[in-house]
Design a protein around this motif. Structure first.
Motif, short mmCIF file in Angstrom:
data_model
loop_
_atom_site.label_atom_id
_atom_site.label_comp_id
_atom_site.label_asym_id
_atom_site.label_seq_id
_atom_site.Cartn_x
_atom_site.Cartn_y
_atom_site.Cartn_z
N LEU A 97 0.97 -1.18 -0.09
CA LEU A 97 0.23 -0.16 -0.09
C LEU A 97 0.97 1.24 0.01
O LEU A 97 0.49 2.16 -0.37
CB LEU A 97 -0.49 -0.31 1.57
N LEU A 98 1.68 1.25 1.22
CA LEU A 98 2.46 2.08 1.17
C LEU A 98 3.14 2.76 -0.86
O LEU A 98 3.50 3.97 -0.92
CB LEU A 98 3.41 2.16 2.21
N PHE A 99 3.94 1.43 -1.08
CA PHE A 99 4.65 2.35 -2.50
C PHE A 99 3.68 2.52 -3.17
O PHE A 99 3.73 2.57 -4.07
CB PHE A 99 5.17 1.12 -3.01
N ALA A 100 2.17 1.79 -3.62
CA ALA A 100 1.50 2.10 -4.43
C ALA A 100 0.57 3.30 -4.15
O ALA A 100 0.97 4.78 -4.55
CB ALA A 100 0.15 1.14 -4.08
N GLY A 104 1.99 6.48 -6.78
CA GLY A 104 0.86 7.40 -7.46
C GLY A 104 0.83 8.98 -6.61
O GLY A 104 0.77 9.69 -6.99
N CYS A 105 1.65 9.27 -5.98
CA CYS A 105 2.32 10.17 -5.55
C CYS A 105 3.35 10.35 -6.65
O CYS A 105 3.30 12.36 -6.90
CB CYS A 105 2.52 9.97 -4.35
N ILE A 106 4.13 9.80 -6.63
CA ILE A 106 5.60 10.60 -7.66
C ILE A 106 5.21 10.51 -9.41
O ILE A 106 5.85 11.38 -9.64
CB ILE A 106 6.97 9.16 -7.43
N THR A 480 20.48 15.72 -1.58
CA THR A 480 19.83 16.65 -2.33
C THR A 480 18.48 17.44 -2.28
O THR A 480 18.52 18.33 -1.63
CB THR A 480 20.16 16.33 -4.09
N SER A 481 17.90 16.21 -1.92
CA SER A 481 16.45 17.02 -1.32
C SER A 481 16.46 17.24 0.11
O SER A 481 15.70 18.48 0.21
CB SER A 481 15.68 15.60 -1.61
N LEU A 482 17.35 17.22 1.02
CA LEU A 482 17.71 17.68 1.94
C LEU A 482 18.13 19.30 2.17
O LEU A 482 18.35 19.89 2.74
CB LEU A 482 17.68 16.21 3.03
C1 HEM Z 1 8.73 3.78 1.01
C2 HEM Z 1 7.98 4.89 1.64
C3 HEM Z 1 8.24 6.42 1.88
C4 HEM Z 1 9.62 6.78 2.29
C5 HEM Z 1 10.33 5.87 3.26
C6 HEM Z 1 10.11 7.99 1.81
C7 HEM Z 1 10.76 8.60 2.56
C8 HEM Z 1 10.72 10.23 2.41
C9 HEM Z 1 11.78 10.46 2.76
C10 HEM Z 1 12.83 10.24 3.69
C11 HEM Z 1 11.53 11.48 2.56
C12 HEM Z 1 12.39 13.01 3.41
C13 HEM Z 1 13.27 13.21 2.28
C14 HEM Z 1 13.12 13.76 1.00
O1 HEM Z 1 12.67 15.54 0.87
O2 HEM Z 1 13.35 13.86 -0.41
C15 HEM Z 1 10.44 12.34 1.71
C16 HEM Z 1 9.75 13.02 1.78
C17 HEM Z 1 8.80 13.33 0.78
N1 HEM Z 1 7.97 12.37 0.40
FE1 HEM Z 1 8.21 10.71 1.02
N2 HEM Z 1 8.12 8.09 1.50
C18 HEM Z 1 8.09 7.62 1.09
C19 HEM Z 1 6.36 7.73 0.57
C20 HEM Z 1 5.40 8.81 0.19
C21 HEM Z 1 4.45 9.06 -0.58
C22 HEM Z 1 3.96 7.87 -0.73
C23 HEM Z 1 4.52 10.59 -0.68
C24 HEM Z 1 3.49 11.20 -1.28
C25 HEM Z 1 2.39 11.95 -0.52
C26 HEM Z 1 5.96 10.74 -0.23
C27 HEM Z 1 5.83 12.56 -0.54
C28 HEM Z 1 7.34 12.65 -0.24
C29 HEM Z 1 7.44 14.55 -0.52
C30 HEM Z 1 6.59 15.43 -1.33
C31 HEM Z 1 8.48 14.64 0.32
C32 HEM Z 1 9.54 16.28 0.40
C33 HEM Z 1 8.74 16.26 1.67
C34 HEM Z 1 9.42 17.76 1.28
O3 HEM Z 1 9.31 18.83 0.88
O4 HEM Z 1 10.42 18.20 2.37
N3 HEM Z 1 6.84 10.15 0.27
N4 HEM Z 1 10.16 11.11 1.44
#
Ligand code: HEM
Lengths: 545, 341
Positions: A97-100, A104-106, A480-482
């Motif tokens: 579900l998490l990966f779905a 779906g988000c990415i 990079t993202s952080l």
């Molecule tokens: C397997 C599941 C996921 C993991 C392990 C994960 C992990 C992370 C991590 C570690 C970050 C912080 C680093 C970064 O800014 O790149 C991040 C940021 C983010 N994730 Fe995920 N993520 C997951 C799923 C998702 C999902 C489903 C979404 C959809 C909404 C999402 C949306 C975002 C967004 C928008 C950010 C940027 C936040 C910001 O602006 O700082 N992520 N994610």
């Protein structure tokens, strides 16, 4: 209409969104982001029982013991998957579900990102008052001042670097809030950050896919080789063998591994192991044999596979003759170490006697024996004073029934111990090189010598390079993202009094998330450029509040 | 003197110095709090149009000019010097332990603790050299005193050689990065605790409703807020928003390093055991910690979760980090159980 920004989730100070933007924003954030967050928390929680309760894949005996011990809870937890958490339906459901949700988000975000990169950045807000603007009088003309700020903000260095680290800029000629004409520059930076974020999340999908592919394409087997012996890579040669659904046995390369020596080093005073090295010769089809070495942390690499040194022990070699004087058994028998000093046990099965009953021996080996008879113990793991005790059995070894047998145990159901005149079971005691007569003229047994063996674990997993690759890209993307900044810088300069070129009033404002320490510096640099001053070098000390 | 007794003495010396630093930095923080409250009062007097001479003087500086760095006290000097000396001594202690053991000093719980607390103090000193974060000092020194004290009294064991599974380049990489991540996340957690305390202190007390369970909850909350309101030293720490920004920066660095730790661990496991991931208890907890901090990063950017709730998630992550190091090492069985003995 204002377009949706990828990155304005919780910061209230952002430029306004239009209706469609809001709808999209709501869809993207309220559904996906929150769901993702909650799924992540559930995932963390769900993993914990896997470390607390015994798990089938780790230890069948512990898990069975747990079930037996807890009459009610044991079977219930087992039924609910708590004794194999990471293979359970609910754990799988959570991460799928998490990966779905992630996919779906990415995907929409990749699309939005792609469109944004090609679109112009949004114009500067008409009023900058909300963003704590700074103002200074510049000696440059309005056009020059804005151009100088622009070149400061677009970045430095060669093209890809500049593009990655600089701002995307637009300049408008427009009417300012006071009704006077002005030049308004709007600079956005954050595309690198968003790129990193997308790369990171996509890499997570890559990691998941690699793991899945790996489990289908892998094979793994265990084999034990005695010093001087060799092993040919084929399914029948393995003691245990398992393979993923898509791996075909025909793909096994028929290389040959010969164990030349197993070198075990122990600390003299404590007997703790300090190093194990297997020296071997590897012959791959169509190639010259080559010398290879395996240590606990250093597997041998063979075409697509790795051979790990997983264990070691002694494999005493025996020659046994029967009552007719024919050699009934000859060879090395691996014994299993039972403790830190390599007190080892094993069995010798002698089915091929010319006449009479089959023979079996249960042996205990003390590599460095101290003491006599039943009280003897081993005091050191090296073979400094090896002594062997063998208990002899006769009867039917039960080998003919076609049921696969454990080579390390005797099936005693049809065997009986050989007894002496006092009706005590016969225990033979011997040292290497010694030959003893078996009771009742049943033959002789010679303990020839005491080679060691190496237990190897073999594994091929073609997904490993992919996994490593995605791990590296995810780490780079994450960093990079952080750490790449996300900023908006705006510069305005009224053009009405352009005649008076020496007095352009430049206004610069910046928006960034609160944790961005460098934003003020960026603002001051843009201002300095517009005012033709030298670049400020470092972050000014912060006021406290 | 042998390396062993040198290490022992140096570490006890560091523990004592940190204890002094903790007291001194708390006193300094109280003084900063007083100065800040006084500055605020004066500013509001000025704003109210008072032409009093002293107020006029302070009005010459801009309204936001309160700087903690300008507050001088004897306690500040003592805190600073004891902490630096403590860090130097602890450095000697850690290195001497490494020499005594003949390998990097992070292969047992004792070694992990002495090195980890040292890293936390050094991280603090590095941040402190760039900007004044002296308000974190009581927390950091308190943590270091406690950690070192426990290490010396409970966890201590004589050094031994490394078992073959631990003799690897990856031990150095994997564990050293894990310790650095732990040190950074510790300082981040301290900032987060202060953030929450400041945040609730600034809250008004809520009216107690009549409903049963909610009533209890609001009462409990009010009681805590009241306690926090009584702690005037909290005036000496920055606003919740600033603390959250600092905590985020620390957590971001810590998270990247933890990600690296987990990956390096997988590489090492691949080399040593022939599988990169086996859901061994230690691996389970490293994963749990990683996921919780990932949740924290998401929570920060989710409406309704930014601020307090994400801070709580970060603290849960820290609790898991400490669990991983204590309970998981001592109680659960697994390939990683080298760490206990
Ligand atoms: C397997 C599941 C996921 C993991 C392990 C994960 C992990 C992370 C991590 C570690 C970050 C912080 C680093 C970064 O800014 O790149 C991040 C940021 C983010 N994730 Fe995920 N993520 C997951 C799923 C998702 C999902 C489903 C979404 C959809 C909404 C999402 C949306 C975002 C967004 C928008 C950010 C940027 C936040 C910001 O602006 O700082 N992520 N994610």
């Amino acid at each position: 209409m204002a377009r949706v920004k990828i990155d304005n989730y919780a910061y209230r100070d952002m430029p306004r969104l239009g209706l469609r933007g809001w709808l999209r924003w709501i869809w993207r954030q309220v559904t996906s982001m929150r769901v993702a967050l909650i799924l992540l928390l559930i995932l963390a929680l769900a993993a914990i029982p896997g470390s607390v309760l015994p798990q089938w894949p780790h230890s069948v005996s512990d898990t069975q013991a747990f079930i037996d011990e807890h009459e009610f809870w044991g079977p219930l937890l087992d039924r609910l998957g708590f004794l194999d958490v990471f293979g359970s339906a609910w754990f799988t459901a959570i991460y799928l579900l998490l990966f779905a949700s992630l996919i779906g988000c990415i995907i929409p975000r990749v699309a939005v990102y792609w469109r944004e990169l090609r679109a112009e950045v949004p114009a500067a807000p008409s009023r900058l008052d909300r963003y704590a603007p700074v103002t200074e009088t510049s000696p440059l003309s309005p056009a020059d001042a804005v151009a100088a700020a622009r070149s400061e903000l677009t970045g430095r260095g060669p093209a890809p670097w500049r593009w990655l680290t600089g701002h995307r800029v637009r300049v408008d000629e427009r009417t300012g809030p006071d009704g006077a004409p002005q030049l308004a520059l709007s600079a956005h930076r954050g595309h690198l950050r968003e790129l990193g974020n997308l790369v990171f999340h996509l890499s997570l999908v890559g990691i998941l896919l690699s793991v899945a592919a790996g489990s289908l394409l892998t094979y793994r087997g265990q084999a034990l080789i005695v010093e001087g012996g060799s092993f040919t890579n084929a399914v029948v040669a393995y003691d245990t063998y398992s393979a993923g659904a898509l791996f075909s046995e025909d793909d096994l390369d028929p290389w040959i591994l010969t164990l030349d020596e197993l070198d075990a080093q122990f600390e003299e005073s404590t007997g703790r192991p300090t190093s194990f090295t297997a020296y071997a010769t590897l012959t791959e089809p169509g190639q010259e044999p080559r010398e290879v070495e395996a240590q606990v942390n250093r597997p041998i690499q063979v075409e697509g596979a790795k051979i790990y040194l997983q264990g070691n022990g002694y494999a005493p070699s025996f020659t046994i003759t029967d009552s007719e004087g024919n050699v009934a058994f000859e060879g090395a028998v691996p014994f299993i170490p039972q403790d830190d000093v390599y007190t080892s046990t094993g069995v010798v099965k002698v089915p091929d006697v010319t006449e009479g009953e089959q023979m079996g021996f249960k042996g205990t080996l003390l590599p460095s024996a101290l003491g006599e008879g039943a009280d003897a113990i081993s005091i050191f793991p090296d073979a400094e004073n090896p002594v062997m005790y063998l208990q002899m059995y006769t009867g039917d070894l039960g080998l003919d029934e076609g049921v696969p047998q454990n080579v390390y145990t005797l099936d005693e159901s049809q065997l009986s111990p050989v007894r002496d005149e006092d009706d005590e079971p016969v225990v033979l005691e011997l040292t290497p090189g010694e030959t003893v007569e078996l009771p009742d003229g049943m033959g002789t047994l010679t303990w020839n010598d005491l080679p060691r063996y190496a237990a190897f674990d073999l594994r091929r997993d073609p997904s490993l390079p992919w996994l490593l690759g995605f791990a590296v890209t995810s780490l780079l993307g994450l960093g990079t993202s952080l750490f790449a900044p996300r900023r908006r810088v705006w510069v305005t300069a009224p053009t009405a009094d352009a005649a008076d070129a020496a007095a352009t009033v430049v206004t610069v404002a910046v928006w960034s998330p609160p944790h961005d320490q460098g934003a003020t510096l960026e603002r001051d640099r843009a201002l300095a450029a517009a005012c033709d001053r030298p670049r400020p070098a470092s972050i000014p000390p912060e006021d406290d509040e | 003197m042998t390396a062993q007794s040198l290490s022992w003495l140096a570490l006890w010396g560091a523990t004592a110095l940190y204890a002094i630093a903790m007291v001194a930095s708390s006193m300094h923080l109280a003084k900063v709090a007083d100065a800040k409250v006084a500055a605020k009062k004066q500013r509001s007097l000025v704003a109210a149009g008072s032409q009093d001479a002293t107020a006029g003087e302070s009005a010459a500086s801009p309204a936001s000019a309160f700087r903690r760095a300008d507050v001088h006290s004897k306690a500040r000097g003592i805190a600073r010097s004891t902490m630096i000396m403590g860090a130097l001594l602890q450095g000697v202690g850690v290195v001497a332990r490494g020499i005594e053991a003949g390998h990097v000093p992070w292969s047992t719980m004792y070694e992990y603790t002495i090195t980890g607390t040292w890293v936390a103090v050094v991280v603090f000193l590095v941040v402190q050299s760039r900007r004044d974060v002296s308000y974190l000092a009581p927390g950091v020194t308190g943590f270091a005193t406690l950690g070192l004290g426990l290490a010396m009294t409970v966890l201590y064991n004589a050094s031994t050689g490394l078992m073959p599974a631990l003799q690897s380049f990856w031990l150095v990489i994997h564990v050293s990065i894990a310790i650095i991540a732990t040190g950074i996340l510790t300082v981040g957690a301290i900032a987060t605790v202060l953030q929450l305390m400041r945040d609730y202190r600034d809250e008004p007390l809520s009216a107690v409703p009549t409903g049963g369970l909610r009533r209890l909850r609001v009462r409990w909350r009010n009681a805590n807020v009241r306690i926090l309101k009584g702690w005037n030293w909290l005036e000496g720490v920055p606003s919740p928003a600033r603390l959250e920004a600092l905590a985020f920066r620390l957590h971001a660095v810590g998270f990247v390093l933890w990600t690296f730790t987990v990956m390096a661990g997988a590489v090492w496991a691949e080399h040593a055991w022939g599988r990169y991931w086996g859901w061994d208890p230690k691996e389970v907890w490293s994963f749990v910690i990683w996921v919780i901090y990932a949740a924290y990063l998401h929570a920060r950017t989710t409406q309704g979760w930014a601020g307090r709730r994400s801070a709580v998630v970060a603290l849960i992550g820290f609790v898991a980090l400490i669990m991983n190091f204590t309970v998981v090492n001592l109680v659960f069985q697994g390939l990683h159980t080298y760490s206990g003995t």
